[in-house]
Enzyme design. Structure first.
Site, mmCIF file in Angstrom:
data_model
loop_
_atom_site.group_PDB
_atom_site.id
_atom_site.type_symbol
_atom_site.label_atom_id
_atom_site.label_comp_id
_atom_site.label_asym_id
_atom_site.label_seq_id
_atom_site.Cartn_x
_atom_site.Cartn_y
_atom_site.Cartn_z
ATOM 1 C CB SER A 1 24.792 7.017 14.551
ATOM 2 O OG SER A 1 23.892 5.966 14.501
ATOM 3 C CB CYS A 2 29.162 9.312 13.527
ATOM 4 S SG CYS A 2 30.830 9.486 12.910
ATOM 5 N N PRO A 3 29.153 7.344 10.748
ATOM 6 C CG PRO A 3 30.486 6.399 9.037
ATOM 7 C CD PRO A 3 29.622 6.036 10.235
ATOM 8 C CG LEU A 4 25.451 5.661 8.236
ATOM 9 C CD1 LEU A 4 24.233 4.863 8.657
ATOM 10 C CD2 LEU A 4 25.971 5.137 6.909
ATOM 11 C CG ASP B 1 25.601 12.414 14.890
ATOM 12 O OD1 ASP B 1 25.781 12.601 16.111
ATOM 13 O OD2 ASP B 1 26.508 12.031 14.116
#
Lengths: 134, 77
Positions: free
Chosen positions: B15-18, B42
């Site tokens: 998920s964000c920000p990965l 995502d």
């Protein structure tokens, strides 16, 4: 890189708020923005090396249902997100010297993510836009 | 003849920000002009990759979606 510095003042020490702050920090660092983080009170306490990965609970507005949703989602720990942010960009994490004194902490008590200890005047020296308080 | 991809990043399930953070980390190790392919699930990553490329000057050559997997091909600045 271009763009304003992201200046964050972290006050709350619950895992959900620290995670939100870590996400903003890593995103800004990936975009090439400088990030300037100032840790006060309970956020600073959460960066103690002996308890950084312990359970810090969630904000009261989560309620028991929200807490269960967050626990189910999982994901990586906020301290790892801050570490990644530091590996890709210019991210400085400062401990508020007043909070250090109030909590009876010294730099040796803190995780190495924290670069140094400073007062508000030196924090504002690195602010070039709005300050976000979490 | 299209240029070969130097590195593929499997960012599925993150998920964000990965997706953006891991791409920013990986692209540091590439030479200018090399291509990286990123695969993410995502839905927010589409807008994020476009914004990230615009902001960092890396070039987004392709973005496609197939079976819920978003594929991005980026040329390092």
């Amino acid at each position: 890189m271009d763009g304003q510095t992201l200046s964050l003042v972290l006050f709350s020490g619950t895992d959900d708020k620290l995670n939100a702050a870590a996400v903003l920090t890593a995103g800004a660092a990936a975009m090439g923005r400088k990030v300037n983080v100032f840790l006060q009170y309970w956020a600073l306490d959460a960066f103690r090396s002996d308890r950084i990965t312990k359970d810090h609970g969630v904000a009261p507005e989560a309620g028991s249902e929200g807490a269960a949703i967050l626990a189910r989602h999982g994901g990586q720990h906020w301290s790892d997100t801050f570490r990644q942010a530091k590996s890709i960009g210019e991210v400085a994490i400062h401990a508020c010297s007043l909070s250090m004194e109030v909590l009876g902490l010294s730099m040796e008590d803190l995780d190495p993510l924290v670069d140094d200890q400073e007062g508000v005047a030196s924090f504002f020296m690195n602010v070039d836009g709005p300050v976000t308080f979490i | 003849m299209s240029q070969a991809v130097a590195r593929t990043l499997d960012l599925k399930g993150l998920s964000c920000p990965l997706p953006i953070v891991k791409t920013a980390q990986a692209i540091k190790e590439l030479a200018s002009g090399e291509l990286v392919e990123a695969l993410a699930t995502d839905p927010g990553s589409v807008a994020d990759f476009i914004a990230w490329c615009t902001s960092t000057g890396n070039e987004l050559l392709e973005h496609t979606e197939e079976g819920g997997v978003f594929r991005f091909v980026i040329r390092k600045k």
